[in-house]
Design a protein around this motif. Sequence first.
Motif, mmCIF file in Angstrom:
data_model
loop_
_atom_site.group_PDB
_atom_site.id
_atom_site.type_symbol
_atom_site.label_atom_id
_atom_site.label_comp_id
_atom_site.label_asym_id
_atom_site.label_seq_id
_atom_site.Cartn_x
_atom_site.Cartn_y
_atom_site.Cartn_z
ATOM 1 N N PHE A 101 -19.230 11.628 34.820
ATOM 2 C CA PHE A 101 -17.944 11.813 35.407
ATOM 3 C C PHE A 101 -17.449 10.581 35.905
ATOM 4 N N ALA A 102 -18.391 9.838 36.824
ATOM 5 C CA ALA A 102 -18.151 8.648 37.312
ATOM 6 C C ALA A 102 -17.560 7.529 36.455
ATOM 7 N N ARG A 103 -18.429 7.585 35.065
ATOM 8 C CA ARG A 103 -17.998 6.701 34.009
ATOM 9 C C ARG A 103 -16.648 6.941 33.567
ATOM 10 N N GLN A 104 -16.469 8.388 33.325
ATOM 11 C CA GLN A 104 -15.111 8.831 32.599
ATOM 12 C C GLN A 104 -13.706 8.311 33.894
ATOM 13 N N GLU A 105 -14.064 8.337 35.059
ATOM 14 C CA GLU A 105 -13.236 7.815 36.041
ATOM 15 C C GLU A 105 -12.967 6.429 35.753
ATOM 16 N N GLU A 106 -14.081 5.614 35.842
ATOM 17 C CA GLU A 106 -14.004 4.142 35.937
ATOM 18 C C GLU A 106 -13.153 3.838 34.563
ATOM 19 N N GLU A 107 -13.231 4.525 33.348
ATOM 20 C CA GLU A 107 -12.804 3.988 32.202
ATOM 21 C C GLU A 107 -11.361 4.607 32.305
ATOM 22 N N GLN A 108 -10.922 5.511 32.880
ATOM 23 C CA GLN A 108 -9.469 5.791 33.169
ATOM 24 C C GLN A 108 -8.729 4.882 34.124
ATOM 25 N N GLU A 133 11.798 10.233 31.502
ATOM 26 C CA GLU A 133 10.588 11.091 31.581
ATOM 27 C C GLU A 133 9.604 10.572 32.480
ATOM 28 N N VAL A 134 9.106 11.739 33.243
ATOM 29 C CA VAL A 134 8.036 11.303 34.108
ATOM 30 C C VAL A 134 6.921 11.827 33.829
ATOM 31 N N TRP A 135 5.438 11.096 33.428
ATOM 32 C CA TRP A 135 4.150 11.466 33.143
ATOM 33 C C TRP A 135 3.379 11.662 34.602
ATOM 34 N N THR A 136 2.582 12.590 34.422
ATOM 35 C CA THR A 136 1.655 12.592 35.763
ATOM 36 C C THR A 136 0.171 12.618 35.051
ATOM 37 N N TYR A 137 -0.636 11.849 35.515
ATOM 38 C CA TYR A 137 -2.059 11.809 35.063
ATOM 39 C C TYR A 137 -2.643 12.280 36.261
ATOM 40 N N GLN A 138 -3.284 13.390 36.545
ATOM 41 C CA GLN A 138 -4.270 13.900 37.464
ATOM 42 C C GLN A 138 -5.448 13.132 37.201
ATOM 43 N N SER A 151 -9.524 13.144 39.311
ATOM 44 C CA SER A 151 -10.096 13.771 40.152
ATOM 45 C C SER A 151 -10.678 13.208 41.419
ATOM 46 N N MET A 152 -10.970 11.821 41.276
ATOM 47 C CA MET A 152 -11.268 11.099 42.497
ATOM 48 C C MET A 152 -10.366 10.364 43.287
ATOM 49 N N HIS A 153 -9.383 9.979 42.533
ATOM 50 C CA HIS A 153 -8.150 9.213 42.928
ATOM 51 C C HIS A 153 -6.896 9.904 43.046
ATOM 52 N N ALA A 154 -5.920 9.149 43.585
ATOM 53 C CA ALA A 154 -4.431 9.892 43.705
ATOM 54 C C ALA A 154 -4.047 9.784 42.180
ATOM 55 N N PRO A 155 -3.066 10.840 42.026
ATOM 56 C CA PRO A 155 -2.254 10.750 40.625
ATOM 57 C C PRO A 155 -1.875 9.553 40.319
ATOM 58 N N ALA A 156 -1.817 9.333 38.992
ATOM 59 C CA ALA A 156 -1.030 8.291 38.424
ATOM 60 C C ALA A 156 0.366 8.766 37.907
ATOM 61 N N VAL A 157 1.438 8.200 38.207
ATOM 62 C CA VAL A 157 2.851 8.785 37.795
ATOM 63 C C VAL A 157 3.458 7.569 36.928
ATOM 64 N N LEU A 158 3.733 7.728 35.718
ATOM 65 C CA LEU A 158 4.375 6.818 34.915
ATOM 66 C C LEU A 158 5.890 7.414 34.535
ATOM 67 N N THR A 159 6.790 6.321 34.858
ATOM 68 C CA THR A 159 8.000 6.985 34.454
ATOM 69 C C THR A 159 8.643 5.671 33.280
ATOM 70 N N PHE A 160 9.228 6.732 32.138
ATOM 71 C CA PHE A 160 9.845 6.183 30.975
ATOM 72 C C PHE A 160 11.248 6.189 31.004
ATOM 73 N N THR A 161 11.839 5.191 30.689
ATOM 74 C CA THR A 161 13.428 5.079 30.607
ATOM 75 C C THR A 161 13.468 4.672 29.087
ATOM 76 N N ASP A 162 14.229 5.583 28.224
ATOM 77 C CA ASP A 162 14.579 5.417 27.038
ATOM 78 C C ASP A 162 13.491 5.102 26.028
ATOM 79 N N GLN A 163 12.521 5.906 26.213
ATOM 80 C CA GLN A 163 11.249 5.774 25.518
ATOM 81 C C GLN A 163 10.277 4.441 25.777
ATOM 82 N N LYS A 164 10.680 3.493 26.993
ATOM 83 C CA LYS A 164 9.986 2.577 27.506
ATOM 84 C C LYS A 164 9.315 2.629 28.854
#
Length: 109
Positions: free
Chosen positions: A37-44, A82-87, A89-102
């Motif tokens: 689990f810790a390894r996966q969190e670090e990789e992400q 478009e807004v993507w959210t990556y939940q 487990s051990m950290h705050a979610p990451a929110v990515l915003t795309f405008t016109d596919q970028k």
Amino acid sequence: MKYFWTWIIPPLLLVGCYRQDPLVRAAQDLREAAYDFARQEEEQRQQLNLLELGMTKDAVLKRLGPPSSRKSTGAGPEENIEVWTYQRSMHAPAVLTFTDQKLTEIRVE
């Protein structure tokens, strides 16, 4: 030579009869799961750090995989947001915003 087998056979029989304590095995399994689990969190986290503004959606998908959620909004007919959210487990979610596919914004909430 007849004593040779009396020294070899009993230890071999004991090796086959050994059983690990179930509590010890459960503790080892739990430890391995925690390390995984810790390894996966670090990789992400490392993959998030490699993102760059201007990346395409496909490039982000290859790096991070599918997001936990996607939300499309449009500021107008010529702009697609478009807004993507990556939940995580051990950290705050990451929110990515795309405008016109970028990728135009990376935010950790």
